[in-house]
Design an enzyme around this catalytic site. Sequence first.
Site, PDB file in Angstrom:
ATOM      1  N   LYS A 157     -23.153  -6.791   7.816  1.00 42.72           N
ATOM      2  CA  LYS A 157     -24.323  -7.691   7.820  1.00 42.72           C
ATOM      3  C   LYS A 157     -23.893  -9.131   7.544  1.00 42.72           C
ATOM      4  CE  LYS A 157     -27.309  -4.153   5.746  1.00 42.72           C
ATOM      5  NZ  LYS A 157     -28.021  -3.832   4.498  1.00 42.72           N
ATOM      6  N   ARG A 200      -8.553  -2.183   1.004  1.00 45.13           N
ATOM      7  CA  ARG A 200      -7.721  -2.487   2.175  1.00 45.13           C
ATOM      8  C   ARG A 200      -8.530  -3.401   3.073  1.00 45.13           C
ATOM      9  NH1 ARG A 200      -4.525   1.826   5.772  1.00 45.13           N
ATOM     10  NH2 ARG A 200      -3.132   1.522   4.008  1.00 45.13           N
ATOM     11  N   ARG A 237      -4.138   8.516   4.569  1.00 43.77           N
ATOM     12  CA  ARG A 237      -3.330   8.776   3.382  1.00 43.77           C
ATOM     13  C   ARG A 237      -3.702   7.905   2.194  1.00 43.77           C
ATOM     14  NH1 ARG A 237      -0.749  10.430   7.080  1.00 43.77           N
ATOM     15  NH2 ARG A 237      -1.406   8.502   8.013  1.00 43.77           N
ATOM     16  N   THR A 238      -3.715   6.596   2.422  1.00 48.70           N
ATOM     17  CA  THR A 238      -3.835   5.718   1.259  1.00 48.70           C
ATOM     18  C   THR A 238      -5.163   5.951   0.549  1.00 48.70           C
ATOM     19  OG1 THR A 238      -2.432   4.154   2.406  1.00 48.70           O
ATOM     20  CG2 THR A 238      -3.572   3.338   0.476  1.00 48.70           C
ATOM     21  N   HIS A 257       1.809  -4.258   0.980  1.00 47.94           N
ATOM     22  CA  HIS A 257       1.246  -2.932   0.703  1.00 47.94           C
ATOM     23  C   HIS A 257       1.968  -2.375  -0.523  1.00 47.94           C
ATOM     24  CE1 HIS A 257      -0.581   0.873   1.156  1.00 47.94           C
ATOM     25  NE2 HIS A 257      -0.359   1.114   2.429  1.00 47.94           N
TER      26      HIS A 257
HETATM   27  C1  NCD Z   1       0.927   2.099   6.539  1.00 53.76           C
HETATM   28  C2  NCD Z   1      -0.028   0.919   6.489  1.00 53.76           C
HETATM   29  O1  NCD Z   1      -1.233   1.104   6.402  1.00 53.76           O
HETATM   30  O2  NCD Z   1       0.481  -0.196   6.484  1.00 53.76           O
HETATM   31  N1  NCD Z   1       0.287   3.315   6.329  1.00 53.76           N
HETATM   32  C3  NCD Z   1       0.107   3.753   5.054  1.00 53.76           C
HETATM   33  O3  NCD Z   1      -0.528   3.129   4.246  1.00 53.76           O
HETATM   34  N2  NCD Z   1       0.714   4.888   4.710  1.00 53.76           N
HETATM   35  C4  NCD Z   1       1.779   2.089   7.747  1.00 53.76           C
HETATM   36  C5  NCD Z   1       1.124   2.059   9.101  1.00 53.76           C
HETATM   37  O4  NCD Z   1      -0.097   2.022   9.235  1.00 53.76           O
HETATM   38  O5  NCD Z   1       1.892   2.074  10.064  1.00 53.76           O
END
Ligand code: NCD
Length: 305
Positions: free
Chosen positions: A80, A101, A51-52, A129
Amino acid sequence: MRHLLDIVDLTTEEIDELLDTADDIIANPDKYRDICKYKKLATLFFEPSTRTRLSFESAMLSLGGSVLGFSEASSSSASKGESVADTIRVVSCYSDIIAMRHPKEGAPLVASMKSAVPIINAGDGGHNHPTQTLTDLLTIRREKGRLHDLTVGFCGDLKFGRTVHSLISALSRYENINIVLISPDELKLPSYIKKDVLIKNGITYEQTTDLCAVMGKLDILYMTRVQQERFFNEADYIRLKDSYILDREKMEYAKKDMCILHPLPRVNEISTEIDDDPRACYFKQVANGKNVRMALIMKLLEVQA
Ligand code: NCD
């Protein structure tokens, strides 16, 4: 130059403005179609995501911009041995804005110190997040019409769930918020968040292990997955993973207009029999995420419709 590393980097007024822009994007998408033309977003995902990452990419494409990046550390020079600082110095030569991320808490902060372009934290370990929080706030505001006077329950992995940590921090700025923390003893909200966020802001909160006992008072129920990847030991994960499963029977205790949120991905914690219940808002939340990320990209790139 602004970055978004933590939700506290935005003032309450700025959050409200971003949500207003997202509402306008939903109402008038054509107005925003070309405003990031010739701008490039890099998505650097050192940790898995569906999703993100796709939501950021879809957001930039919907603004007329383009996207580049990688979706796993193994396909980048990190494999590397390259440092985050060097990767960011390089990628900021190729892009106008970066969403990243990383499994290590604080990696986006390190990145922001070396970057020539804005950095967006798309999740750092068990820490924060902030763009999921903007997504959650937009969903709550669209469903409930307000971000104040709400009783919000957080259920599941409150220890490692970074989306929970960021959303509690954001909600604690609004008037008359009550927080109900529902988790097994081993997965309670870290005490630094209770102390620095809840107690410091005078937020009333309670902790319980019993979801059904508190369900009737909730306006919002924020369900979360037990974060398998942050456990040190598989046996603990297996013991705790199905601590809470929201099903029709448990929904009998809920208010008729309670709103169920979940950042997704879901494992077992919400039975699919709930998906068609009008109170299930987690797929609407996904759509809201893309629109609020459009608003955020515009703000950090300082472009206006
Ligand atoms: C969340 C995350 O990555 O922290 N997911 C997301 O970004 N929608 C929640 C999760 O992974 O449980």
